[in-house]
Design a protein around this motif. Structure first.
Motif, short mmCIF file in Angstrom:
data_model
loop_
_atom_site.label_atom_id
_atom_site.label_comp_id
_atom_site.label_asym_id
_atom_site.label_seq_id
_atom_site.Cartn_x
_atom_site.Cartn_y
_atom_site.Cartn_z
N ASP A 1 -6.28 1.53 4.48
CA ASP A 1 -6.04 2.61 3.52
C ASP A 1 -4.64 3.15 3.79
OD1 ASP A 1 -7.35 4.49 1.47
OD2 ASP A 1 -6.52 5.89 2.93
N TRP A 2 -4.02 3.76 2.78
CA TRP A 2 -2.65 4.22 2.96
C TRP A 2 -2.54 5.28 4.05
CZ3 TRP A 2 -1.61 9.32 2.60
CH2 TRP A 2 -2.42 10.13 1.81
N ILE A 3 -3.57 6.11 4.21
CA ILE A 3 -3.49 7.16 5.24
C ILE A 3 -3.51 6.56 6.64
CG2 ILE A 3 -5.97 7.66 5.54
CD1 ILE A 3 -5.17 10.66 5.42
N ARG B 1 6.02 6.26 0.12
CA ARG B 1 6.39 5.30 1.15
C ARG B 1 5.55 4.04 1.00
NH1 ARG B 1 5.82 8.22 5.67
NH2 ARG B 1 8.01 8.83 5.70
N VAL B 2 6.18 2.89 1.08
CA VAL B 2 5.49 1.61 0.89
C VAL B 2 5.19 0.97 2.24
CG1 VAL B 2 5.65 -0.71 -0.10
CG2 VAL B 2 6.63 1.24 -1.33
N HIS B 3 3.95 0.54 2.40
CA HIS B 3 3.55 -0.19 3.60
C HIS B 3 3.08 -1.57 3.20
CE1 HIS B 3 3.62 3.52 6.02
NE2 HIS B 3 3.09 4.11 4.95
N ASP C 1 8.69 -1.91 10.25
CA ASP C 1 9.39 -1.08 9.27
C ASP C 1 9.30 -1.72 7.89
OD1 ASP C 1 11.12 0.46 7.78
OD2 ASP C 1 12.61 0.62 9.38
N SER C 2 8.58 -1.07 6.97
CA SER C 2 8.37 -1.63 5.64
C SER C 2 9.65 -1.66 4.82
CB SER C 2 7.31 -0.80 4.90
OG SER C 2 6.08 -0.89 5.58
N ARG C 3 10.68 -0.94 5.23
CA ARG C 3 11.92 -0.94 4.47
C ARG C 3 12.77 -2.17 4.79
NH1 ARG C 3 13.71 4.82 6.60
NH2 ARG C 3 12.93 3.75 8.45
N LYS C 4 12.39 -2.89 5.84
CA LYS C 4 13.11 -4.09 6.23
C LYS C 4 12.42 -5.32 5.64
CE LYS C 4 15.82 -1.87 9.22
NZ LYS C 4 17.28 -1.83 9.17
N MET D 1 0.87 -1.17 0.00
CA MET D 1 0.00 0.00 0.00
C MET D 1 0.91 1.22 0.00
SD MET D 1 -3.39 0.51 2.31
CE MET D 1 -4.31 -0.67 1.33
N ILE D 2 0.77 2.08 -1.00
CA ILE D 2 1.72 3.17 -1.21
C ILE D 2 1.09 4.53 -0.95
CG2 ILE D 2 3.27 4.25 -2.90
CD1 ILE D 2 3.31 1.56 -4.38
#
Length: 359
Positions: free
Chosen positions: A191-193, A43-45, A206-209, A36-37
């Motif tokens: 939802d992304w928000i 930012r990606v979740h 952390d979505s970056r991991k 979800m962006i």
């Protein structure tokens, strides 16, 4: 109050089948994740979403075809609970049924879209089609219309423990004779928000991991669950507690221990379904459980289903009911505990015990 679960239904990222989803939990399967962006910062979740085909049946009800996902999920879970109960639904049953809907965030998708139009185009750009779906009580209204319920219809808002409060309130409605049945339904949409909000609150992983790393944080999920509850003439199958609030970790531990003591007096707990979701609340709950129920097996179902917020507690309760149904060796003085510690100041629990055979 003697209360029993007559029917149960859920909608998860692993499907809707009671046995199928329970087996996925027992096998320790991971959530099925989608990206979800945030369109503003890219930012990606990673969240666990529900396949649309799993709630497509709800769209056959014309009233909800323009409704948000949360209503479709709630209606699907409720339909499955009634179906599983085996009760032939009719106007008389509806007249004697109360409805309690619970949610943490409500219809956030349509709410974001509605206010986004106002920001972009001014008040004149606000869609009258979106506005009715922005209120917390919208899903309850649709559920009542579908099932023909015109009595008590209540919406409770809270953190992940609000489902326990809803079940306790259901027991009070039944005890006071205000209803013969009570349908408790919970649902959450993503939802992304919403992902951004929980990320700022430092509740998300952390979505970056890499997902399978041991980085702390919850994996948020869409989900719904429903319980059709009724009076019981045997040993209580579902014992509830009004729940408690806390403002710091020490209070949280004290409140949980008090709730456990009240619910399990005279009962041997054979299994526990915890609310562990990867946040800092896990350590508090785990310590309390070990202190009072050392050696009792603990099921952490959110490692498979994700954190579905208000729907999470009802999903825990359904899983506990499935365990109870499978374990024929449980005695009336033994039970399964559902424990919930919300990350916004609520604590609660439910105890399920096997019914004493009717004479």
């Amino acid at each position: 109050m003697n209360m029993e679960i007559l029917g149960k239904g859920w909608v998860t990222n692993h499907g809707c089948g009671l046995n199928t989803v329970s087996e996925a939990v027992l096998r320790g399967k991971s959530p099925q994740l989608s990206e979800m962006i945030n369109p503003f910062n890219e930012r990606v979740h990673h969240v666990a979403l529900i396949a649309k085909e799993d709630y497509a049946e709800a769209e056959n009800f014309r009233r909800v075809r323009r409704s948000s996902t949360i209503t479709l999920l709630a209606l699907t879970a409720a339909m499955r609970a009634v179906q599983e109960s085996g009760i032939e639904w009719n106007a008389d049953i509806a007249r004697r049924t109360a409805l309690i809907f619970v949610s943490s965030d409500g219809g956030v998708i349509y709410t974001r879209r509605f206010y986004s139009e106002i920001v972009k185009s001014g008040a004149s750009g606000a869609s009258p089609l979106l506005f009715p779906e922005t209120v917390y009580n919208a899903p309850a209204s649709h559920l009542c219309a579908y099932f023909g319920i015109d009595g008590d219809a209540i919406t409770l808002v809270g953190d992940t423990a609000v489902g326990c409060s809803a079940m306790h309130h259901a027991s009070e409605l039944l005890e006071m004779g205000l209803a013969d049945y009570c349908m408790v339904v919970a649902a959450e949409e993503m939802d992304w928000i919403l992902c951004e909000a929980y990320s700022v609150w430092k509740q998300t992983r952390d979505s970056r991991k890499e997902f399978k790393s041991k980085k702390q944080g919850a994996i948020f999920a869409e989900g719904a669950a429903a319980l059709l509850l009724g009076k019981s003439t045997s040993l209580p199958c579902c014992k509830t507690h009004p729940g408690s609030v806390f403002s710091n970790p020490r209070e949280a531990a004290q409140q949980l221990d008090t709730i456990y003591a009240a619910l399990t007096s005279g009962v041997k707990v054979k299994a526990i379904v915890s609310s562990a979701n990867g946040t800092e609340m896990d350590a508090i709950e785990s310590t309390c459980l070990k202190k009072r129920f050392s050696g009792v097996p603990v099921h952490r179902i959110k490692e498979t289903l994700g954190e579905a917020l208000a729907a999470g507690t009802l999903q825990q309760t359904i899983f506990a009911a499935q365990l109870l149904q499978e374990d024929k060796s449980l005695q009336p003085n033994e039970g399964i505990l559902v424990s919930t510690l919300g990350f916004n100041g609520q604590a609660g629990a439910v105890l399920l015990t096997p019914p004493r055979p009717r004479v």
